[in-house]
Scaffold this motif. Structure first.
Motif, PDB file in Angstrom:
ATOM      1  N   ILE A 200       0.874  -1.173   0.000  1.00 36.74           N
ATOM      2  CA  ILE A 200       0.000   0.000   0.000  1.00 36.74           C
ATOM      3  C   ILE A 200       0.908   1.220   0.000  1.00 36.74           C
ATOM      4  O   ILE A 200       1.552   1.532   1.010  1.00 36.74           O
ATOM      5  CB  ILE A 200      -0.930   0.006   1.230  1.00 36.74           C
ATOM      6  CG1 ILE A 200      -1.761  -1.277   1.266  1.00 36.74           C
ATOM      7  CG2 ILE A 200      -1.828   1.235   1.215  1.00 36.74           C
ATOM      8  CD1 ILE A 200      -2.548  -1.454   2.560  1.00 36.74           C
ATOM      9  N   ASN A 257      -1.824  -1.275  -3.894  1.00 33.20           N
ATOM     10  CA  ASN A 257      -2.817  -2.174  -3.330  1.00 33.20           C
ATOM     11  C   ASN A 257      -3.562  -1.504  -2.186  1.00 33.20           C
ATOM     12  O   ASN A 257      -3.109  -0.496  -1.626  1.00 33.20           O
ATOM     13  CB  ASN A 257      -2.136  -3.452  -2.843  1.00 33.20           C
ATOM     14  CG  ASN A 257      -1.406  -4.173  -3.958  1.00 33.20           C
ATOM     15  OD1 ASN A 257      -0.182  -4.079  -4.067  1.00 33.20           O
ATOM     16  ND2 ASN A 257      -2.141  -4.869  -4.796  1.00 33.20           N
ATOM     17  N   SER A 258      -4.696  -2.090  -1.848  1.00 35.54           N
ATOM     18  CA  SER A 258      -5.458  -1.619  -0.684  1.00 35.54           C
ATOM     19  C   SER A 258      -5.400  -2.629   0.458  1.00 35.54           C
ATOM     20  O   SER A 258      -5.939  -2.395   1.535  1.00 35.54           O
ATOM     21  CB  SER A 258      -6.916  -1.360  -1.073  1.00 35.54           C
ATOM     22  OG  SER A 258      -7.511  -2.529  -1.603  1.00 35.54           O
ATOM     23  N   GLY A 259      -4.783  -3.775   0.205  1.00 32.00           N
ATOM     24  CA  GLY A 259      -4.609  -4.824   1.202  1.00 32.00           C
ATOM     25  C   GLY A 259      -3.474  -5.729   0.771  1.00 32.00           C
ATOM     26  O   GLY A 259      -2.872  -5.538  -0.295  1.00 32.00           O
ATOM     27  N   GLY A 260      -3.195  -6.743   1.602  1.00 34.14           N
ATOM     28  CA  GLY A 260      -2.028  -7.566   1.368  1.00 34.14           C
ATOM     29  C   GLY A 260      -2.328  -8.936   0.798  1.00 34.14           C
ATOM     30  O   GLY A 260      -3.391  -9.187   0.232  1.00 34.14           O
ATOM     31  N   TRP A 264      -3.952  -9.400  -2.653  1.00 35.17           N
ATOM     32  CA  TRP A 264      -3.421  -8.111  -3.063  1.00 35.17           C
ATOM     33  C   TRP A 264      -4.504  -7.261  -3.751  1.00 35.17           C
ATOM     34  O   TRP A 264      -4.371  -6.901  -4.929  1.00 35.17           O
ATOM     35  CB  TRP A 264      -2.207  -8.256  -3.978  1.00 35.17           C
ATOM     36  CG  TRP A 264      -1.029  -8.894  -3.320  1.00 35.17           C
ATOM     37  CD1 TRP A 264      -0.546 -10.143  -3.541  1.00 35.17           C
ATOM     38  CD2 TRP A 264      -0.196  -8.310  -2.322  1.00 35.17           C
ATOM     39  NE1 TRP A 264       0.540 -10.391  -2.747  1.00 35.17           N
ATOM     40  CE2 TRP A 264       0.785  -9.272  -1.984  1.00 35.17           C
ATOM     41  CE3 TRP A 264      -0.176  -7.075  -1.674  1.00 35.17           C
ATOM     42  CZ2 TRP A 264       1.765  -9.048  -1.028  1.00 35.17           C
ATOM     43  CZ3 TRP A 264       0.792  -6.845  -0.719  1.00 35.17           C
ATOM     44  CH2 TRP A 264       1.749  -7.819  -0.409  1.00 35.17           C
ATOM     45  N   SER A 267      -8.261  -0.856  -4.444  1.00 33.12           N
ATOM     46  CA  SER A 267      -9.525  -0.178  -4.145  1.00 33.12           C
ATOM     47  C   SER A 267     -10.267   0.161  -5.431  1.00 33.12           C
ATOM     48  O   SER A 267      -9.667   0.300  -6.506  1.00 33.12           O
ATOM     49  CB  SER A 267      -9.277   1.099  -3.339  1.00 33.12           C
ATOM     50  OG  SER A 267      -8.765   2.130  -4.163  1.00 33.12           O
ATOM     51  N   TYR A 311      -5.999 -10.335  -7.505  1.00 32.63           N
ATOM     52  CA  TYR A 311      -7.173  -9.472  -7.631  1.00 32.63           C
ATOM     53  C   TYR A 311      -7.137  -8.694  -8.954  1.00 32.63           C
ATOM     54  O   TYR A 311      -8.095  -8.728  -9.730  1.00 32.63           O
ATOM     55  CB  TYR A 311      -7.241  -8.502  -6.454  1.00 32.63           C
ATOM     56  CG  TYR A 311      -8.443  -7.588  -6.512  1.00 32.63           C
ATOM     57  CD1 TYR A 311      -9.672  -8.001  -6.019  1.00 32.63           C
ATOM     58  CD2 TYR A 311      -8.348  -6.315  -7.063  1.00 32.63           C
ATOM     59  CE1 TYR A 311     -10.796  -7.173  -6.067  1.00 32.63           C
ATOM     60  CE2 TYR A 311      -9.450  -5.473  -7.123  1.00 32.63           C
ATOM     61  CZ  TYR A 311     -10.667  -5.912  -6.626  1.00 32.63           C
ATOM     62  OH  TYR A 311     -11.759  -5.090  -6.701  1.00 32.63           O
TER      63      TYR A 311
END
Length: 329
Positions: A200, A257-260, A264, A267, A311
């Motif tokens: 992120i 990314n917005s998360g791990g 991955w 948003s 993702y």
């Protein structure tokens, strides 16, 4: 060119041909009060990007650069009359307000005089000091658009490859982390390659990675939410794909990314910004209708990697379809 306020320029000393530069290593994007300002060869680095801030009219300005969250002005060192930078929030007018005085015989060239001290910014070799008026070339500074020479030409660039006007901030990569002139390498833009940051990151944090000496990597663009950073001009070759031939033909985009792991995610806002930028790049470079796997590619096509992550990999067809809709296909 009459200079505009709050627009970034490079300041070239007429006598030396070198550029006003904050001395030091600023990989983390921060500058400290009192850091030395000197003259250096052009680096295409933010340490040489200066804006003129209007200060009460009559040609009075503060000459500032932005690093991280701070704005720093050219400043008078009261101990030795050297040129340093000081944060605007704590800078004293007497040490920072400059009268920009046009040099009559030279285009876009000025004497930079401290209004309240009646001393002039002066080259002393590669050092910069504030000194009494001499009228010599050591006290003349040409205000240039970044990347241009004093005659207004585009210093070795391929001017037929413009960049995106959607860019929020240009943060130039370190000179040894990319290759100048795609055209000179025999390359032409024929695809867009998608990456993810595996982290992120803000566009500034990604830019700091590409400014790191020895990183040996870069991208043309980076996206985080609604922000678009640019680090390498499209006319140049970014080192992103892990494949030289692919680098020479691709415009590359890193996506925050917005998360791990393991997915991955990205948003929705970042994805929509990516769609808009991809459509813009495709339109300007006459790529026609985008086709997944042909002129819209991704990192793992060229290197052993999971990039752009599960993702974003699952949304590449949606990316192509939405970008094509914007461009009328």
């Amino acid at each position: 060119m009459a200079y505009e306020f709050n627009h970034y320029y490079e300041l070239q000393n007429v006598a030396t041909g070198k550029y006003v530069n904050v001395l030091g290593n600023h990989e983390d994007g921060t500058v400290k009060n009192g850091e030395t300002v000197n003259l250096f060869n052009r680096t295409n680095n933010p340490d040489q990007r200066w804006a003129l801030e209007n200060y009460g009219g009559n040609g009075n300005v503060r000459i500032v650069l932005q690093r991280g969250e701070g704005w720093y002005a050219l400043n008078y060192n009261t101990r030795n009359a050297n040129c340093i930078v000081w944060h605007l929030n704590t800078a004293d007018d007497i040490d920072t307000v400059i009268a920009a005085v046009q040099v009559e015989s030279l285009t876009d060239t000025y004497y930079l005089k401290l209004r309240d001290r009646d001393t002039y910014l002066t080259a002393d070799g590669t050092a910069l000091k504030w000194a009494a008026y001499t009228g010599e070339k050591e006290q003349m500074f040409t205000i240039l658009e970044p990347g241009t020479s004093s005659d207004g030409s585009d210093s070795g660039a391929d001017s037929d490859t413009p960049d995106s006007k959607l860019v929020t901030k240009f943060i130039p990569a370190y000179k040894d982390n990319y290759t100048k002139s795609r055209k000179a390498q025999g390359g032409t833009i024929s695809e867009i390659t998608i990456h993810h940051c595996a982290s992120i990151l803000t566009i500034e944090a990604l830019g700091a990675l590409w400014q790191r000496e020895g990183r040996k990597g870069s991208s043309h663009y980076g996206i985080s939410e609604t922000n678009i950073g640019q680090y390498v001009h499209e006319r140049d070759v970014a080192w992103t794909n892990g494949n030289w031939e692919a680098n020479c033909r691709a415009v590359t985009i890193e996506t925050s990314n917005s998360g791990g792991a393991p997915e991955w995610p990205v948003s929705d806002t970042t994805f929509q910004t990516l769609v808009t930028l991809v459509a813009d790049i495709a339109r300007r470079n006459d790529l026609g209708k985008l086709v997944k796997g042909k002129n819209l590619t991704w990192h793992s096509m060229y290197a052993t990697t999971a990039c752009p992550g599960p993702y974003l990999s699952g949304k590449l067809q949606e990316l192509v379809d939405k970008a094509n809709t914007i461009n009328g296909f």
